[in-house]
Design a protein around this motif. Structure first.
Motif, mmCIF file in Angstrom:
data_model
loop_
_atom_site.group_PDB
_atom_site.id
_atom_site.type_symbol
_atom_site.label_atom_id
_atom_site.label_comp_id
_atom_site.label_asym_id
_atom_site.label_seq_id
_atom_site.Cartn_x
_atom_site.Cartn_y
_atom_site.Cartn_z
ATOM 1 N N ALA A 67 25.690 19.384 -24.871
ATOM 2 C CA ALA A 67 26.427 18.176 -23.591
ATOM 3 C C ALA A 67 26.938 17.132 -24.877
ATOM 4 O O ALA A 67 26.812 16.789 -25.780
ATOM 5 C CB ALA A 67 25.511 17.348 -23.090
ATOM 6 N N GLY A 68 28.231 16.588 -24.140
ATOM 7 C CA GLY A 68 28.733 15.520 -24.588
ATOM 8 C C GLY A 68 29.067 14.320 -24.159
ATOM 9 O O GLY A 68 28.426 14.195 -23.311
ATOM 10 N N GLU A 69 29.592 13.496 -25.080
ATOM 11 C CA GLU A 69 29.839 12.701 -24.737
ATOM 12 C C GLU A 69 30.932 11.297 -24.592
ATOM 13 O O GLU A 69 31.243 11.108 -25.609
ATOM 14 C CB GLU A 69 29.309 11.334 -25.353
ATOM 15 C CG GLU A 69 29.023 9.792 -25.296
ATOM 16 C CD GLU A 69 27.762 8.705 -26.286
ATOM 17 O OE1 GLU A 69 27.068 7.483 -25.159
ATOM 18 O OE2 GLU A 69 27.593 9.310 -27.034
ATOM 19 N N VAL A 70 31.256 11.933 -23.172
ATOM 20 C CA VAL A 70 32.501 10.953 -22.517
ATOM 21 C C VAL A 70 32.599 10.495 -21.756
ATOM 22 O O VAL A 70 32.984 9.135 -21.771
ATOM 23 C CB VAL A 70 33.935 12.359 -22.417
ATOM 24 C CG1 VAL A 70 34.925 11.745 -22.201
ATOM 25 C CG2 VAL A 70 33.727 13.612 -23.090
ATOM 26 N N SER A 115 26.676 17.401 -28.608
ATOM 27 C CA SER A 115 28.160 17.449 -29.083
ATOM 28 C C SER A 115 29.493 16.608 -28.665
ATOM 29 O O SER A 115 30.120 16.972 -27.887
ATOM 30 C CB SER A 115 28.319 19.265 -29.479
ATOM 31 O OG SER A 115 28.800 19.208 -27.904
ATOM 32 N N ILE A 116 29.249 15.583 -28.813
ATOM 33 C CA ILE A 116 27.961 15.009 -29.707
ATOM 34 C C ILE A 116 27.560 13.357 -28.742
ATOM 35 O O ILE A 116 28.202 13.375 -27.933
ATOM 36 C CB ILE A 116 29.185 14.586 -30.520
ATOM 37 C CG1 ILE A 116 30.653 13.797 -30.344
ATOM 38 C CG2 ILE A 116 29.657 15.669 -31.483
ATOM 39 C CD1 ILE A 116 30.416 12.178 -30.599
ATOM 40 N N THR A 117 27.176 13.000 -29.779
ATOM 41 C CA THR A 117 27.133 11.365 -29.355
ATOM 42 C C THR A 117 27.292 10.757 -30.287
ATOM 43 O O THR A 117 27.325 10.610 -31.733
ATOM 44 C CB THR A 117 25.246 11.473 -29.266
ATOM 45 O OG1 THR A 117 25.262 9.873 -28.590
ATOM 46 C CG2 THR A 117 24.488 11.678 -30.558
ATOM 47 N N GLN A 146 33.169 8.533 -33.794
ATOM 48 C CA GLN A 146 34.932 8.248 -32.770
ATOM 49 C C GLN A 146 35.372 7.284 -33.357
ATOM 50 O O GLN A 146 35.853 7.440 -34.870
ATOM 51 C CB GLN A 146 33.980 7.343 -31.754
ATOM 52 C CG GLN A 146 34.276 8.405 -30.335
ATOM 53 C CD GLN A 146 35.095 7.484 -29.908
ATOM 54 O OE1 GLN A 146 36.421 7.870 -29.979
ATOM 55 N NE2 GLN A 146 35.544 8.456 -28.497
ATOM 56 N N VAL A 147 36.252 6.872 -32.730
ATOM 57 C CA VAL A 147 37.967 5.954 -33.829
ATOM 58 C C VAL A 147 37.024 4.740 -33.569
ATOM 59 O O VAL A 147 36.645 4.060 -32.703
ATOM 60 C CB VAL A 147 39.281 6.677 -33.181
ATOM 61 C CG1 VAL A 147 39.627 8.232 -33.328
ATOM 62 C CG2 VAL A 147 39.062 6.491 -31.900
ATOM 63 N N ARG A 148 38.297 3.777 -34.908
ATOM 64 C CA ARG A 148 38.310 2.573 -34.494
ATOM 65 C C ARG A 148 37.974 1.690 -33.270
ATOM 66 O O ARG A 148 37.279 1.385 -33.005
ATOM 67 C CB ARG A 148 38.996 2.408 -35.568
ATOM 68 C CG ARG A 148 38.539 0.652 -35.949
ATOM 69 C CD ARG A 148 39.479 0.029 -37.233
ATOM 70 N NE ARG A 148 38.892 -1.158 -37.476
ATOM 71 C CZ ARG A 148 39.710 -2.047 -37.971
ATOM 72 N NH1 ARG A 148 40.391 -1.096 -39.341
ATOM 73 N NH2 ARG A 148 39.171 -3.150 -38.936
ATOM 74 N N GLU A 157 38.770 12.016 -32.638
ATOM 75 C CA GLU A 157 38.037 11.752 -31.930
ATOM 76 C C GLU A 157 37.226 13.381 -31.287
ATOM 77 O O GLU A 157 37.711 13.635 -30.554
ATOM 78 C CB GLU A 157 39.012 11.105 -31.206
ATOM 79 C CG GLU A 157 37.907 10.363 -29.557
ATOM 80 C CD GLU A 157 39.013 10.034 -28.681
ATOM 81 O OE1 GLU A 157 38.379 8.791 -28.018
ATOM 82 O OE2 GLU A 157 40.378 9.356 -29.154
ATOM 83 N N ALA A 158 35.658 13.261 -31.820
ATOM 84 C CA ALA A 158 35.322 15.098 -31.497
ATOM 85 C C ALA A 158 34.710 14.553 -30.144
ATOM 86 O O ALA A 158 34.757 14.816 -29.463
ATOM 87 C CB ALA A 158 34.304 14.358 -32.889
ATOM 88 N N ALA A 159 35.064 13.238 -29.336
ATOM 89 C CA ALA A 159 34.110 12.359 -28.444
ATOM 90 C C ALA A 159 35.241 14.222 -26.859
ATOM 91 O O ALA A 159 34.700 14.176 -25.619
ATOM 92 C CB ALA A 159 34.123 11.474 -28.055
ATOM 93 N N HIS A 160 36.258 13.626 -27.578
ATOM 94 C CA HIS A 160 37.291 14.217 -26.467
ATOM 95 C C HIS A 160 36.850 15.918 -26.741
ATOM 96 O O HIS A 160 37.468 16.333 -25.477
ATOM 97 C CB HIS A 160 39.024 13.959 -26.708
ATOM 98 C CG HIS A 160 39.317 12.811 -26.751
ATOM 99 N ND1 HIS A 160 39.234 12.437 -25.293
ATOM 100 C CD2 HIS A 160 39.453 11.818 -26.860
ATOM 101 C CE1 HIS A 160 39.550 10.654 -25.444
ATOM 102 N NE2 HIS A 160 40.108 10.726 -26.323
ATOM 103 N N GLU A 161 36.640 16.614 -27.472
ATOM 104 C CA GLU A 161 35.541 17.694 -27.231
ATOM 105 C C GLU A 161 35.150 18.717 -25.281
ATOM 106 O O GLU A 161 36.167 19.441 -25.575
ATOM 107 C CB GLU A 161 34.980 18.660 -28.206
ATOM 108 C CG GLU A 161 35.421 18.222 -29.756
ATOM 109 C CD GLU A 161 34.463 18.208 -30.793
ATOM 110 O OE1 GLU A 161 33.658 19.046 -30.454
ATOM 111 O OE2 GLU A 161 35.076 18.534 -31.764
ATOM 112 N N ALA A 162 34.663 17.478 -25.486
ATOM 113 C CA ALA A 162 33.854 18.020 -24.170
ATOM 114 C C ALA A 162 34.947 17.990 -22.999
ATOM 115 O O ALA A 162 35.191 18.920 -21.716
ATOM 116 C CB ALA A 162 32.708 17.427 -23.225
#
Length: 365
Positions: free
Chosen positions: A30-33, A56-58, A90-92, A356-361
């Motif tokens: 489960a992702g965090e978007v 994927s990811i928190t 995440q990003v700044r 920004e890995a959180a965009h993956e989901a």
């Protein structure tokens, strides 16, 4: 090679988790978007008994190591030891302006975050005094009343997401696994990801034996219409990521640095349709997989076999439950090929923000 799927939101978490376990998936993530990833995973834990449950990811740097240590320990206990804790930086802009949390250097800060969590878990498990004092985090208080209840499963395995060499090396040093970004290529994994992970493992006298690497990427398969639509969607996704300066090293590795620069210019002008039109078949083939269902297992093995230990696969809508089971079995049955090792680059300087890995989901949908 393990095969993993994705978990949606709260509304369908129970149904999707049950279906994934019945189909034979090894893990669901489960992702965090636009939601907390732990809530659907908690429902999934209650309705399943075998499948691994991952984030994927928190967003680690939006949290305290202490608060995340509690949440992860609770879910690991509740699920019977099935949690796989995937973390991203995440990003700044998001950390400071959306979450209103402090920002440092992402790779060193993430390293310290994981070590702080491990110190907390060790304190709970064996009574080691909590005396963690670092540059970003300080944990020195743990009265007995606040110790998390014991369980027999140990700490959850920690996976880190990243792209750049510095963050990837940190994953090799302090984590149990690595989550490749959706925008990657077998060549990048071979020439950058694996060497950086090996450098991290060497810092602690270990190898990649037992270390897990998950990759997925853009896949277009299914009916002719699904493949056509999937390729169109893939061109847009690749154009979006290719326009991001933090991903320029991936484009440059394949000789498409100028394309990346052009995509960046067009993105600032909101010319998204034109951007997708610049992604030709060679670029699609480098960053994605277009294949028939029958050829999918072999093509996945050619692409990722010998490089990763688990692969993410979301079936197209035309696949029924039996077709999904057959496909997962076929993916596992294909013998991975042995890749030719690439050059081992030295660690590169990490960009200001880890991509920004959180965009993956969101992209997977």
């Amino acid at each position: 090679m393990k095969v993993d799927g994705t978990l949606g939101g709260l509304a369908d978490a129970v149904a999707r988790a049950g279906s994934a376990e019945s189909a034979g998936y090894d893990g669901i993530w489960a992702g965090e978007v636009n939601q907390d990833p732990f809530l659907p995973l908690t429902l999934a834990a209650q309705t399943t008994s075998r499948v691994e449950l991952g984030t994927s990811i928190t967003v680690a740097l939006a949290r305290s190591p202490m608060s995340l240590a509690y949440t992860a320990s609770d879910l690991h206990r509740f699920s019977g030891g099935r949690l796989r804790l995937g973390l991203g930086s995440q990003v700044r802009a998001h950390i400071t302006r959306r979450f209103s949390m402090p920002w440092g250097r992402p790779a060193p800060q993430m390293r310290e975050f994981v070590l702080a969590m491990r110190a907390i878990w060790s304190c709970w498990a064996d009574g080691t005094p909590l005396r963690f004092e670092g540059e970003y985090y300080r944990h020195t208080l743990m009265p007995p009343a606040f110790v998390s209840p014991p369980h027999p499963f140990g700490p959850p395995p920690v996976f880190l997401a990243g792209v750049g060499d510095a963050m990837t090396q940190v994953a090799g040093e302090v984590a149990d696994g690595f989550l490749c970004h959706w925008f990657t290529s077998p060549r990048w994994i071979r020439e950058h990801t694996i060497p950086a992970l090996e450098r991290g493992r060497q810092l602690t006298g270990r190898t990649l034996d037992g270390f897990e690497i998950l990759a997925g990427g853009f896949v277009a398969t299914g009916t002719d219409q699904e493949i056509t639509e999937g390729v169109q969607r893939m061109r847009s996704q690749i154009a979006f990521y290719g326009s991001t300066p933090a991903y320029r090293p991936l484009m440059e590795l394949h000789g498409w640095g100028d394309l990346g620069t052009e995509l960046t210019v067009l993105s600032k002008q909101n010319r998204w349709v034109e951007m997708a039109g610049l992604i030709d078949d060679d670029v699609v083939d480098a960053f994605g997989l277009v294949t028939t269902p029958e050829e999918l297992p072999r093509r996945l093995a050619e692409r990722l076999g010998g490089l990763v230990t688990r692969v993410a696969f979301t079936p197209p809508a035309s696949f029924g439950p039996e077709r999904v089971r057959e496909t997962l079995d076929a993916i596992r049955a294909v013998t991975p090929y042995s890749p030719t090792p690439g050059p081992v680059p030295t660690a590169a300087a990490e960009p200001e923000s880890e991509p920004e890995a959180a965009h993956e989901a969101a992209v997977r949908r």
